[in-house]
Design a protein around this motif. Structure first.
Motif, PDB file in Angstrom:
ATOM      1  N   HIS A   1      -8.024  -4.156  -2.130  1.00  0.00           N
ATOM      2  CA  HIS A   1      -7.323  -4.778  -1.018  1.00  0.00           C
ATOM      3  C   HIS A   1      -7.539  -4.055   0.288  1.00  0.00           C
ATOM      4  CE1 HIS A   1      -5.187  -6.608  -4.464  1.00  0.00           C
ATOM      5  NE2 HIS A   1      -5.199  -7.674  -3.647  1.00  0.00           N
TER       6      HIS A   1
ATOM      7  N   PRO B   1       0.816  -1.224   0.000  1.00  0.00           N
ATOM      8  CA  PRO B   1       0.000   0.000   0.000  1.00  0.00           C
ATOM      9  C   PRO B   1       0.846   1.268   0.000  1.00  0.00           C
ATOM     10  CG  PRO B   1      -0.150  -1.143   2.115  1.00  0.00           C
ATOM     11  CD  PRO B   1       0.582  -2.061   1.181  1.00  0.00           C
ATOM     12  N   ASP B   2       1.914   1.296   0.754  1.00  0.00           N
ATOM     13  CA  ASP B   2       2.714   2.519   0.822  1.00  0.00           C
ATOM     14  C   ASP B   2       3.321   2.863  -0.521  1.00  0.00           C
ATOM     15  OD1 ASP B   2       2.219   3.050   3.463  1.00  0.00           O
ATOM     16  OD2 ASP B   2       3.734   1.558   4.111  1.00  0.00           O
TER      17      ASP B   2
ATOM     18  N   THR C   1       2.326   1.828  -3.435  1.00  0.00           N
ATOM     19  CA  THR C   1       1.267   2.183  -4.386  1.00  0.00           C
ATOM     20  C   THR C   1       0.828   3.630  -4.166  1.00  0.00           C
ATOM     21  OG1 THR C   1       0.534  -0.087  -4.096  1.00  0.00           O
ATOM     22  CG2 THR C   1      -0.891   1.385  -5.355  1.00  0.00           C
ATOM     23  N   TRP C   2       0.619   3.976  -2.899  1.00  0.00           N
ATOM     24  CA  TRP C   2       0.155   5.348  -2.624  1.00  0.00           C
ATOM     25  C   TRP C   2       1.176   6.389  -3.051  1.00  0.00           C
ATOM     26  CZ3 TRP C   2      -3.107   8.753  -2.760  1.00  0.00           C
ATOM     27  CH2 TRP C   2      -2.859  10.029  -2.211  1.00  0.00           C
TER      28      TRP C   2
ATOM     29  N   MET D   1      -5.868  -0.756  -4.562  1.00  0.00           N
ATOM     30  CA  MET D   1      -5.893  -0.296  -3.181  1.00  0.00           C
ATOM     31  C   MET D   1      -7.273  -0.470  -2.578  1.00  0.00           C
ATOM     32  SD  MET D   1      -3.429   3.024  -2.754  1.00  0.00           S
ATOM     33  CE  MET D   1      -3.418   3.106  -0.975  1.00  0.00           C
TER      34      MET D   1
ATOM     35  N   LYS E   1      -6.842   4.618   3.293  1.00  0.00           N
ATOM     36  CA  LYS E   1      -5.528   5.227   3.056  1.00  0.00           C
ATOM     37  C   LYS E   1      -5.543   6.057   1.778  1.00  0.00           C
ATOM     38  CE  LYS E   1      -0.643   3.993   2.516  1.00  0.00           C
ATOM     39  NZ  LYS E   1      -0.110   4.884   3.547  1.00  0.00           N
ATOM     40  N   LEU E   2      -6.189   5.478   0.760  1.00  0.00           N
ATOM     41  CA  LEU E   2      -6.269   6.167  -0.521  1.00  0.00           C
ATOM     42  C   LEU E   2      -7.010   7.489  -0.364  1.00  0.00           C
ATOM     43  CD1 LEU E   2      -5.782   6.077  -3.597  1.00  0.00           C
ATOM     44  CD2 LEU E   2      -7.967   4.890  -3.805  1.00  0.00           C
TER      45      LEU E   2
ATOM     46  N   PHE F   1      -7.520  -0.917   1.166  1.00  0.00           N
ATOM     47  CA  PHE F   1      -6.763   0.270   1.572  1.00  0.00           C
ATOM     48  C   PHE F   1      -7.465   1.546   1.128  1.00  0.00           C
ATOM     49  CE2 PHE F   1      -3.522  -3.112   1.249  1.00  0.00           C
ATOM     50  CZ  PHE F   1      -3.172  -3.151   2.594  1.00  0.00           C
TER      51      PHE F   1
END
Lengths: 98, 667
Positions: free
Chosen positions: B58, B21-22, B24-25, B55, B63-64, B60
């Motif tokens: 999964h 995730p990190d 990707t973000w 994201m 976060k997104l 996230f």
């Protein structure tokens, strides 16, 4: 077929499908890619790569695009789906917003 | 692929590869910055979309979403700072440009985050990306203290500039307005409209004050009208349509309503406009004043008192009173005057009273041969007929017919009595009693020569027409006398019938006392007095002499032929001294006669209505009667009620047994 009217869809395995834009834009996702105001790379090159869609599925999807156009214009036929493709096909449909 | 399949839950199925995730973000965050930098040609939509998609897929999404809010906020803060730093005039342009850029970026971001918009946001109850972008812009840019004040001032300055004649960039203004509206009507209201209305009120307050001091009412209204139009145009060019009502209200209130009475009562105000036929100004005043509360009512008040005042003046004006209508000389002028008279006539409520007077005057004109022209008389009657219908003028027309028939009759009379041509000539007008204004019949003794003739005519006429009755109206009519005075001077005297009777007496006498004259002629004393007065006391017409030489005729006076009578003219017309105006009792008399004439009309109308309606309640009946009669007069409701009762007594109508207010027709 003019090049501007078509788009190249590339599968995970690198297999290329050239289809009418009109057909490809049955997918809302592809539609956005090709009409977005800023020109993303896809719009410039006229091709889209789908690293998570296998050739078999992409082929089925392209068939679906055309079937959908026919269906929408009034030609009501069955669209055959092999049971073993169902799951992956649904994943791709979700992704492509079709 | 159909809706059903799309809703299939995929939870048990885990994606082939997990994601970081990190990483990707970070990649998406970079892309957002690049989008704001308008540097996107290197970005692949598919990659961005797929990452955002993954994201969300999964779990996230949080976060997104929070990442997006954070990144966008940071970008907008930066924009706000750069806006704050812009110098002077280019502020609005800069803001507009930044706003457009932000919108473009927002659209792209929304598209790559489509999956989040579609799946995560409704699920997590967050604000959709579009709205989020607007909210963040509002919070970080518009609501930044400095920008807020600067924006407002810049906009108000533009409006002020345009109001004082500058040309401004309306397109830019329109864009800013649209931005504020996009951010929400309340933003437009708070950030601009409220202040705009306040400032406008101040502006127009000052302007009206200045104009009132130096302008005529008409000019003020002209300016107010153009201001009104300007404001409406302004709204249509670059403000939101909902402002139109509010800003026109401001102009109406500040320019018109607050100055209502001043404007009306100015020297150049309403009355002066009315007096000087300023139709355009009046029209403008009406249009503007109708917009404000009480505006038209004030106009109405002042106009009413003005009309009453000038009406009173007209009535009090002695010259006009004598001759209310100035008649022109040529036929055309007369036509025009008559048309004007008809205009006034239309406003008369009691047309039957007019008819009664008109009839009396027409009778005099016809009988004394005073009509200017028969054509004019007839043309006016035709006008009356067109206006009020056949019934109204039938009597008037009857009078003309009588005149014509009389001419024929006289011709017949003299053809059948050829011998009579040598003696005095008699012209008789045979009048139908009910057509002509009725006069109480006063007879007098005619001179022998005349009464002989009269008898001859009477027998001739009655011989022609069986079953008729003739009575002589000696108080009307005229006579032409040939008179020879003391020194042989000859004159033809045009006199009335009474005067003729008196003068003829002097053929056989030089001196006659009042009593003798009265006895011989049997003329009623009041008529005799005025008759003698006109014969003896009017200068240059005094064919008789009176002793004593007082100004009034007394019962003990004596009369002589005035041998010293002199006139340059051969023909002398001796008028009758008559009161020009009706006296009070005569007026009452006329009034009573008019009322009398109305009775059968009202009753006939009631019966006619009831005959067709059979059953009708009181109020409707009165209303209907009023309606049908209003072309002639306005019947008094109490009078109508009295006639209804009288008709009930005579069993034309009856009251309904159950509802006493209902009348039933009985025949």
């Amino acid at each position: 077929m003019k090049k501007e009217d078509t788009v190249k869809l590339i599968s995970a395995e690198g297999f290329e499908f050239v289809v009418d834009k009109e057909a490809a834009m049955v997918s809302q996702t592809i539609h956005n890619m090709l009409t977005s105001p800023g020109s993303f790379a896809e719009r410039q090159h006229g091709e889209v790569t789908f690293p998570e869609i296998s050739t078999t599925i992409l082929e089925k999807i392209c068939q679906y695009f055309y079937w959908h156009l026919q269906f929408a214009s009034g030609k009501e036929t069955e669209f055959p789906i092999e049971p073993e493709l169902t799951l992956e096909l649904m994943m791709a449909a979700n992704y492509l917003h079709t | 692929m159909s809706d059903q399949k799309k809703n299939f839950r995929l939870e048990e199925f885990k994606h082939r590869e997990g994601i970081d995730p990190d990483k990707t973000w970070t990649m998406l965050e970079h892309a957002i910055h690049e989008i704001y930098n308008q540097n996107i040609s290197g970005l692949s939509y598919e990659v961005l979309y797929r990452n955002a998609y993954n994201m969300v897929l999964h779990k996230f999404g949080d976060k997104l979403y929070s990442g997006l809010v954070e990144t966008m906020t940071a970008r907008l803060k930066e924009i706000a700072r750069s806006l704050e730093a812009t110098q002077g005039g280019s502020f609005l342009e800069e803001m507009n440009k930044k706003w457009n850029d932000h919108n473009k970026a927002l659209k792209m971001i929304r598209e790559i985050m489509m999956y989040m918009d579609r799946i995560y946001i409704p699920h997590a109850g967050k604000t959709p990306v579009d709205q989020l972008g607007l909210n963040l812009w509002r919070e970080n840019v518009i609501y930044s203290n400095q920008i807020s004040t600067r924006l407002l001032n810049a906009l108000l300055e533009l409006v002020y500039g345009e109001r004082t004649g500058e040309v401004i960039n309306r397109g830019l203004f329109r864009n800013i307005t649209k931005m504020l509206m996009d951010l929400g009507p309340s933003v437009y209201g708070q950030e601009f409209e409220t202040q705009f209305l306040l400032v406008s009120a101040e502006f127009y307050q000052a302007e009206s004050q200045k104009l009132i001091e130096c302008c005529a009412c008409g000019d003020f209204l002209k300016i107010a009208e153009s201001r009104m139009k300007q404001e409406i145009d302004r709204v249509s060019y670059y403000l939101d349509p909902m402002t139109e009502k509010k800003i026109t209200n401001v102009v109406e209130k500040v320019m018109i309503e607050n100055n209502l009475l001043i404007l009306i009562h100015m020297d150049s105000g309403l009355v002066s406009m009315l007096c000087n036929d300023k139709y355009e100004d009046l029209g403008r005043m009406y249009k503007l004043f109708r917009r404000v509360a009480n505006g038209l009512f004030k106009i109405y008040e002042v106009m009413t008192s003005h009309i009453k005042e000038s009406g009173k003046q007209l009535v009090m004006d002695r010259d006009r009173l004598k001759d209310p209508v100035e008649f022109g000389v040529s036929e055309d002028d007369i036509e025009i005057t008559l048309d004007k008279v008809m205009m006034l006539f239309r406003y008369l409520q009691e047309k039957d009273e007019f008819e009664s007077y008109y009839k009396r005057h027409l009778a005099k004109r016809l009988l004394y041969g005073k009509t200017v022209s028969d054509d004019v008389e007839r043309s006016f009657i035709v006008k009356l007929r067109t206006e009020c219908g056949y019934q109204f003028t039938s009597k008037l027309e009857g009078m003309f017919t009588d005149m014509k028939t009389s001419r024929d009759t006289m011709q017949g009379f003299y053809t059948s009595h050829p011998k009579l041509r040598d003696g005095p000539t008699l012209t008789v007008q045979v009048l139908t009693a009910e057509v002509w204004p009725t006069q109480s019949i006063v007879t007098c003794n005619l001179p022998a020569e005349m009464s002989e003739l009269c008898e001859k005519f009477q027998s001739y006429y009655l011989g022609m027409h069986m079953g008729r009755k003739l009575s002589w109206q000696t108080d009307m009519g005229t006579a032409d006398l040939k008179a020879t005075f003391g020194k042989g001077q000859k004159h033809q005297l045009n006199v009335s019938t009474y005067q003729m009777c008196v003068l003829m007496l002097f053929n056989n006498a030089d001196r006659l006392s009042y009593k003798e004259i009265e006895q011989a002629t049997k003329i009623p004393s009041s008529n005799l007095k005025s008759c003698l007065q006109s014969l003896a006391l009017v200068k240059k017409r005094n064919v008789l002499r009176k002793e004593p030489m007082s100004k009034d005729v007394g019962e003990d006076d004596a009369f002589f032929v005035n041998d010293k009578f002199r006139s340059k003219l051969y023909k002398v017309k001796i008028g009758t001294v008559v009161a020009q105006k009706e006296s009070e009792p005569e007026k009452l008399e006329t009034r009573k006669r008019v009322e009398e004439d109305r009775k059968p009309l009202i009753e006939a109308t009631i019966v006619r209505i009831m005959k067709s309606r059979k059953l009708l309640d009181h109020n409707n009946l009165v209303a209907e009667v009023t309606k049908q009669l209003q072309s002639r007069f306005l019947p008094n409701p109490t009078a109508v009620k009295k006639h209804i009762e009288s008709l009930i007594e005579r069993e034309f109508l009856e009251r309904d047994a159950r509802d006493r207010k209902m009348y039933r027709y009985l025949y």
